[in-house]
Design a protein around this motif. Sequence first.
Motif, PDB file in Angstrom:
ATOM      1  N   THR A 299      -7.868   9.968   2.852  1.00  0.00           N
ATOM      2  CA  THR A 299      -9.325   9.949   2.955  1.00  0.00           C
ATOM      3  C   THR A 299      -9.889  11.320   3.282  1.00  0.00           C
ATOM      4  O   THR A 299     -11.026  11.636   2.922  1.00  0.00           O
ATOM      5  CB  THR A 299      -9.765   8.975   4.060  1.00  0.00           C
TER       6      THR A 299
ATOM      7  N   LEU B 153      -5.445   8.554  -3.015  1.00  0.00           N
ATOM      8  CA  LEU B 153      -6.073   7.248  -2.843  1.00  0.00           C
ATOM      9  C   LEU B 153      -7.042   6.970  -3.993  1.00  0.00           C
ATOM     10  O   LEU B 153      -7.933   7.763  -4.270  1.00  0.00           O
ATOM     11  CB  LEU B 153      -6.824   7.186  -1.512  1.00  0.00           C
TER      12      LEU B 153
ATOM     13  N   GLY C 196       0.816  -1.217   0.000  1.00  0.00           N
ATOM     14  CA  GLY C 196       0.000   0.000   0.000  1.00  0.00           C
ATOM     15  C   GLY C 196       0.845   1.261   0.000  1.00  0.00           C
ATOM     16  O   GLY C 196       0.528   2.241  -0.687  1.00  0.00           O
TER      17      GLY C 196
ATOM     18  N   ALA D  72      -5.872  -0.853   1.744  1.00  0.00           N
ATOM     19  CA  ALA D  72      -6.343  -0.522   3.089  1.00  0.00           C
ATOM     20  C   ALA D  72      -7.227  -1.635   3.642  1.00  0.00           C
ATOM     21  O   ALA D  72      -7.120  -2.009   4.819  1.00  0.00           O
ATOM     22  CB  ALA D  72      -7.109   0.805   3.066  1.00  0.00           C
TER      23      ALA D  72
ATOM     24  N   GLY E  11      -5.686   1.761  -3.872  1.00  0.00           N
ATOM     25  CA  GLY E  11      -5.239   2.183  -2.549  1.00  0.00           C
ATOM     26  C   GLY E  11      -6.214   1.769  -1.462  1.00  0.00           C
ATOM     27  O   GLY E  11      -5.808   1.305  -0.383  1.00  0.00           O
ATOM     28  N   TYR E  12      -7.506   1.915  -1.747  1.00  0.00           N
ATOM     29  CA  TYR E  12      -8.516   1.464  -0.780  1.00  0.00           C
ATOM     30  C   TYR E  12      -8.501  -0.054  -0.653  1.00  0.00           C
ATOM     31  O   TYR E  12      -8.788  -0.604   0.422  1.00  0.00           O
ATOM     32  CB  TYR E  12      -9.897   1.948  -1.202  1.00  0.00           C
TER      33      TYR E  12
ATOM     34  N   PHE F  42       1.429   3.130   6.834  1.00  0.00           N
ATOM     35  CA  PHE F  42       0.433   3.111   5.766  1.00  0.00           C
ATOM     36  C   PHE F  42      -0.879   3.757   6.218  1.00  0.00           C
ATOM     37  O   PHE F  42      -1.504   4.525   5.467  1.00  0.00           O
ATOM     38  CB  PHE F  42       0.166   1.685   5.297  1.00  0.00           C
ATOM     39  N   LEU F  43      -1.314   3.453   7.438  1.00  0.00           N
ATOM     40  CA  LEU F  43      -2.586   3.995   7.904  1.00  0.00           C
ATOM     41  C   LEU F  43      -2.532   5.512   8.058  1.00  0.00           C
ATOM     42  O   LEU F  43      -3.535   6.201   7.830  1.00  0.00           O
ATOM     43  CB  LEU F  43      -2.980   3.335   9.229  1.00  0.00           C
TER      44      LEU F  43
ATOM     45  N   ARG G 264      -0.778   7.485   6.105  1.00  0.00           N
ATOM     46  CA  ARG G 264      -0.940   7.950   4.725  1.00  0.00           C
ATOM     47  C   ARG G 264      -2.377   7.781   4.253  1.00  0.00           C
ATOM     48  O   ARG G 264      -2.922   8.641   3.543  1.00  0.00           O
ATOM     49  CB  ARG G 264       0.003   7.159   3.809  1.00  0.00           C
ATOM     50  N   TRP G 265      -2.988   6.669   4.654  1.00  0.00           N
ATOM     51  CA  TRP G 265      -4.374   6.406   4.253  1.00  0.00           C
ATOM     52  C   TRP G 265      -5.321   7.429   4.873  1.00  0.00           C
ATOM     53  O   TRP G 265      -6.224   7.946   4.195  1.00  0.00           O
ATOM     54  CB  TRP G 265      -4.760   4.996   4.679  1.00  0.00           C
TER      55      TRP G 265
ATOM     56  N   THR H 148       0.702   4.114  -2.926  1.00  0.00           N
ATOM     57  CA  THR H 148       0.402   5.521  -2.636  1.00  0.00           C
ATOM     58  C   THR H 148       1.590   6.418  -2.949  1.00  0.00           C
ATOM     59  O   THR H 148       1.407   7.559  -3.386  1.00  0.00           O
ATOM     60  CB  THR H 148      -0.015   5.701  -1.167  1.00  0.00           C
TER      61      THR H 148
END
Length: 322
Positions: free
Chosen positions: A266, A211, A200, A219, A215-216, A258-259, A261-262, A204
């Motif tokens: 979002t 995203l 991921g 996640a 990308g989702y 990663f989270l 960045r996620w 990204t």
Amino acid sequence: MSISLGTAGLGGAWQSASATVSAPGSVSDAFFALSSLLWLVLLARYLRHGGWHWRNILDDLRHPGQGFALAYVPIVGMLTAGHVSEYNLDGARWAYALFAATAAVIAARLLAHWVTGGLGSAPLHPGYLLPVVSAPFISSSVASNLHLPEVAAATFAVGILYWLAFGTVVLGSLVANGGSMPAPARPTLTVLTIPPATGGLAWTAAHHGVLDPVGYGFAGLVFFTLLIIAFLLPEVRQQSFHYGYWVFSFPAAASANFLIRWLAGTDMRGWETCSWLLLSVVNAAFGLLYAATLRHALRKRTGPGREQQATAEATTPAGTAG
């Protein structure tokens, strides 16, 4: 070496927080400096004990249980090269080229050995995914940061192919024979989170933090794998602390990275607070690990039976894998 890798992973999480929630970049610098120092000390010890001999390196790569652990060396090198690129891009690119080539050679040699029966009867566990799946994903992520999109695409393709192929074999082996896995090796089950997290991050990074459906998708894989790990926690718990506990560190740091960045991608309400909360939890866990490691090292130096304890840990899969 997983102490160095985990510390670099934590530095990467702070680097992402610096880019998304304006966390101080000096914290990331400090963690990467500590990781590099540990990396140099441990690599020097390995070389001093015969690691510079080509025959010894080949013997280590052929080891059915721990051959994959050599991949830690170039992975830490790639992560560090990606971090210092903001200070010296050209130098970082040369260092990355050296470490990426080393990681590719190690992965190719390991796969060539494994597919010709080199694993023998060794039980498969997710640690084997590190050199052939996670290393290419990390290479791709770093290549994107170094503005090398063609290299990023090539290494990402390698990671995807061998994640689908070898990951299926490892997961199938765990389903069929997981109950027979020795207790000291069970912490490696947490490594299952590294491929989706690093994949991921690579995706990204290649798309500049934007995203998209892929990308989702990553996640979703990270969240589902973390749910699996939550149910596995009673199985991976160890009776007492040892250096093998550091096998938990990079999965936690990579997932947090990663989270973060996620969450930024979002742009949901309160994402900054969630990012800081996530970073605080991971930092607290690392603080406990550092404290426990120092205490354990002091006990080994001053306590009775330290030689027997050191010998026992040297033969522990989770300990030497890290």
